[in-house]
Design a protein around this motif. Structure first.
Motif, short mmCIF file in Angstrom:
data_model
loop_
_atom_site.label_atom_id
_atom_site.label_comp_id
_atom_site.label_asym_id
_atom_site.label_seq_id
_atom_site.Cartn_x
_atom_site.Cartn_y
_atom_site.Cartn_z
N UNK A 47 74.06 -72.57 13.07
CA UNK A 47 73.18 -72.17 14.00
C UNK A 47 72.00 -72.07 13.58
N UNK A 48 71.13 -72.01 14.53
CA UNK A 48 69.67 -72.06 14.40
C UNK A 48 69.19 -70.93 14.91
N UNK A 49 68.30 -69.97 14.43
CA UNK A 49 67.76 -68.90 15.05
C UNK A 49 66.24 -68.66 14.95
N UNK A 50 65.72 -68.57 15.91
CA UNK A 50 64.12 -68.19 16.02
C UNK A 50 63.78 -66.87 16.50
N UNK A 51 63.14 -66.16 15.63
CA UNK A 51 62.75 -64.70 16.05
C UNK A 51 63.92 -64.05 16.56
N UNK A 52 65.08 -64.00 15.90
CA UNK A 52 66.30 -63.50 16.30
C UNK A 52 67.08 -63.85 17.34
N UNK A 53 66.59 -64.98 18.01
CA UNK A 53 67.35 -65.61 19.12
C UNK A 53 68.06 -66.80 18.61
N UNK A 54 69.22 -66.80 19.20
CA UNK A 54 70.30 -68.20 18.78
C UNK A 54 69.56 -69.28 19.70
N UNK A 55 69.08 -70.35 19.10
CA UNK A 55 68.54 -71.39 19.96
C UNK A 55 68.96 -72.78 19.63
N UNK A 56 70.11 -72.87 18.50
CA UNK A 56 70.74 -74.04 18.46
C UNK A 56 71.89 -74.03 17.61
N UNK A 57 72.52 -74.88 17.80
CA UNK A 57 74.18 -75.05 17.18
C UNK A 57 74.38 -76.56 16.74
N UNK A 58 75.20 -76.61 15.68
CA UNK A 58 75.80 -77.91 15.41
C UNK A 58 76.97 -77.81 14.67
N UNK A 59 78.24 -78.41 14.98
CA UNK A 59 79.38 -78.20 14.55
C UNK A 59 79.92 -79.72 13.90
N UNK A 60 80.06 -79.52 12.55
CA UNK A 60 80.53 -80.79 11.95
C UNK A 60 81.76 -80.77 11.19
N UNK A 61 82.00 -81.97 10.81
CA UNK A 61 83.64 -82.14 10.29
C UNK A 61 83.65 -83.09 9.14
N UNK A 62 84.59 -83.32 8.12
CA UNK A 62 84.69 -84.34 7.37
C UNK A 62 86.03 -84.64 6.90
N UNK A 63 86.49 -85.80 7.28
CA UNK A 63 87.80 -86.11 7.25
C UNK A 63 88.34 -86.67 5.86
N UNK A 64 87.40 -86.88 5.10
CA UNK A 64 87.63 -87.83 3.72
C UNK A 64 87.18 -89.01 3.89
N UNK A 65 86.88 -89.51 5.11
CA UNK A 65 86.50 -90.85 5.37
C UNK A 65 85.15 -91.03 6.20
N UNK A 66 85.01 -90.22 7.18
CA UNK A 66 83.93 -90.07 8.16
C UNK A 66 83.60 -88.51 8.51
N UNK A 67 82.36 -88.41 8.50
CA UNK A 67 81.76 -87.24 9.09
C UNK A 67 81.82 -87.41 10.77
N UNK A 68 81.72 -86.05 11.17
CA UNK A 68 81.67 -86.05 12.77
C UNK A 68 80.79 -84.98 13.15
N UNK A 69 80.07 -84.91 14.32
CA UNK A 69 78.99 -84.18 14.79
C UNK A 69 79.54 -83.91 16.16
N UNK A 70 79.64 -82.66 16.57
CA UNK A 70 79.80 -81.93 17.81
C UNK A 70 79.02 -80.69 18.12
N UNK A 71 78.74 -80.66 19.49
CA UNK A 71 78.04 -79.57 19.83
C UNK A 71 76.66 -79.38 19.42
N UNK A 72 76.04 -80.48 19.11
CA UNK A 72 74.56 -80.42 18.90
C UNK A 72 73.82 -79.79 20.00
N UNK A 73 73.16 -78.69 19.96
CA UNK A 73 72.57 -78.16 21.05
C UNK A 73 71.29 -77.46 20.75
N UNK A 74 70.24 -77.54 21.59
CA UNK A 74 68.82 -76.80 21.33
C UNK A 74 68.58 -76.27 22.77
N UNK A 75 68.30 -74.94 22.83
CA UNK A 75 67.90 -74.34 24.03
C UNK A 75 66.84 -75.29 24.58
#
Length: 142
Positions: A47-75
């Motif tokens: 998560x990304x926080x600015x002045x105490x406010x959660x303003x961003x997220x990113x959920x990633x994973x790695x299966x040994x072959x490829x990485x994946x990105x999900x839920x990249x979000x910015x307010x």
């Protein structure tokens, strides 16, 4: 922006952010998505926080072959300030450290803003067709 791992106390703010950003869908219960992620590579849920406010997220994973990105979000009121790029750079560094040779991600074809963002930071469209099959149905929380 401070980038840090997700904490359980972030859940309601994360789900609200995903809703504000139009990332939730009726067939994916965001609470269940979070619970599942916390059981697998929880250190790649940031998560990304600015002045105490959660303003961003990113959920990633790695299966040994490829990485994946999900839920990249910015307010919406914190966009165009470099937060998404900073979060992606952080995620990419973690995946490189894990030995990940390539990242894949999916963007809804209707999301022109996200498509342009990923192009700007060096991602290119692969010549693939994305398939999915739901193994465990989600019923969204009321």
């Amino acid at each position: 922006m401070l980038v840090r791992p997700y904490e359980e106390s972030d859940q309601s703010r994360v789900i609200a952010l995903w809703r504000d950003c139009g990332l939730t869908r009726p067939w994916n219960d965001p609470s269940k998505d979070i619970a599942r992620k916390l059981n697998v590579q929880r250190e790649l849920f940031l998560v990304g926080v600015v002045e105490g406010r959660l303003v961003a997220t990113a959920m990633a994973g790695f299966d040994g072959h490829r990485g994946w990105i999900n839920y990249l979000a910015v307010a919406p009121d914190h966009r165009a300030q470099g937060h998404a790029s900073a979060l992606m750079s952080h995620i990419e560094a973690l995946l490189v450290e894990a030995g990940c040779p390539k990242i894949n991600l999916q963007v809804r074809s209707s999301n022109a803003e996200a498509i342009e963002f990923y192009r700007r930071i060096g991602y290119a469209q692969d010549d693939v067709v994305s398939y999915g099959k739901r193994l465990i149905p989600d019923t969204p929380a009321a």
